[in-house]
Design a protein around this motif. Structure first.
Motif, PDB file in Angstrom:
ATOM      1  N   MET A   1       0.831  -1.203   0.000  1.00  0.00           N
ATOM      2  CA  MET A   1       0.000   0.000   0.000  1.00  0.00           C
ATOM      3  C   MET A   1       0.867   1.255   0.000  1.00  0.00           C
ATOM      4  O   MET A   1       0.546   2.233  -0.686  1.00  0.00           O
ATOM      5  CB  MET A   1      -0.953   0.010   1.195  1.00  0.00           C
TER       6      MET A   1
ATOM      7  N   ASN B   1     -10.886  -6.094   0.460  1.00  0.00           N
ATOM      8  CA  ASN B   1     -10.628  -4.895   1.259  1.00  0.00           C
ATOM      9  C   ASN B   1      -9.350  -4.184   0.816  1.00  0.00           C
ATOM     10  O   ASN B   1      -9.306  -2.960   0.756  1.00  0.00           O
ATOM     11  CB  ASN B   1     -10.577  -5.231   2.745  1.00  0.00           C
TER      12      ASN B   1
ATOM     13  N   ARG C   1      -9.013  -0.415  -0.885  1.00  0.00           N
ATOM     14  CA  ARG C   1      -8.096   0.620  -0.370  1.00  0.00           C
ATOM     15  C   ARG C   1      -7.213   1.161  -1.488  1.00  0.00           C
ATOM     16  O   ARG C   1      -6.974   2.357  -1.579  1.00  0.00           O
ATOM     17  CB  ARG C   1      -7.243   0.065   0.774  1.00  0.00           C
TER      18      ARG C   1
ATOM     19  N   GLU D   1      -9.097   3.546  -3.688  1.00  0.00           N
ATOM     20  CA  GLU D   1      -9.234   4.882  -3.103  1.00  0.00           C
ATOM     21  C   GLU D   1      -8.068   5.776  -3.508  1.00  0.00           C
ATOM     22  O   GLU D   1      -8.229   6.980  -3.670  1.00  0.00           O
ATOM     23  CB  GLU D   1      -9.312   4.807  -1.581  1.00  0.00           C
TER      24      GLU D   1
END
Length: 117
Positions: A9, A31, A35, A38
């Motif tokens: 990430m 999930n 993320r 986003e």
């Protein structure tokens, strides 16, 4: 490191295309993919096929970047609500819509309205 969600990430936040090098386990993790979306909607291109066919994942992606529609499953590229969300973000998303929606008056109007502001 490719399977470490924090490391991947952090990389995606700096260079969204880093998602291409993530371990499959992360590309299959709903999930985690949400993320990443986003950060950049087009990271959906690296998600597993199951998630590219997940209506909520695709809707989140096209709302962040309408051009992510290109990476959605074909069935969702024919979904009016998803295509409308994509063209409302960028009219250029119309090119990725299923041909049956490229002549839909409401979709075309929304795409043009978005582009001419």
């Amino acid at each position: 490191l490719k399977a470490d969600p924090d490391v991947v990430m952090a990389a995606v936040k700096n260079i969204p295309a880093a998602m291409a090098h993530a371990a499959d386990v992360l590309k299959e993790d709903r999930n985690f993919v949400l993320r990443a979306i986003e950060v950049e909607g087009c990271t959906m291109r690296y998600a597993c096929p199951k998630l590219r066919a997940d209506r909520q994942v695709v809707l989140a992606a096209v709302r962040q970047d309408g051009l992510a529609l290109e990476f959605a499953d074909d069935t969702l590229r024919a979904d009016r609500e998803i295509v409308l969300a994509a063209v409302e973000e960028t009219g250029w998303a119309l090119k990725a819509a299923h041909r049956s929606l490229r002549s839909d008056e409401g979709i075309v109007f929304a795409a043009v309205r978005q582009e001419i502001g």
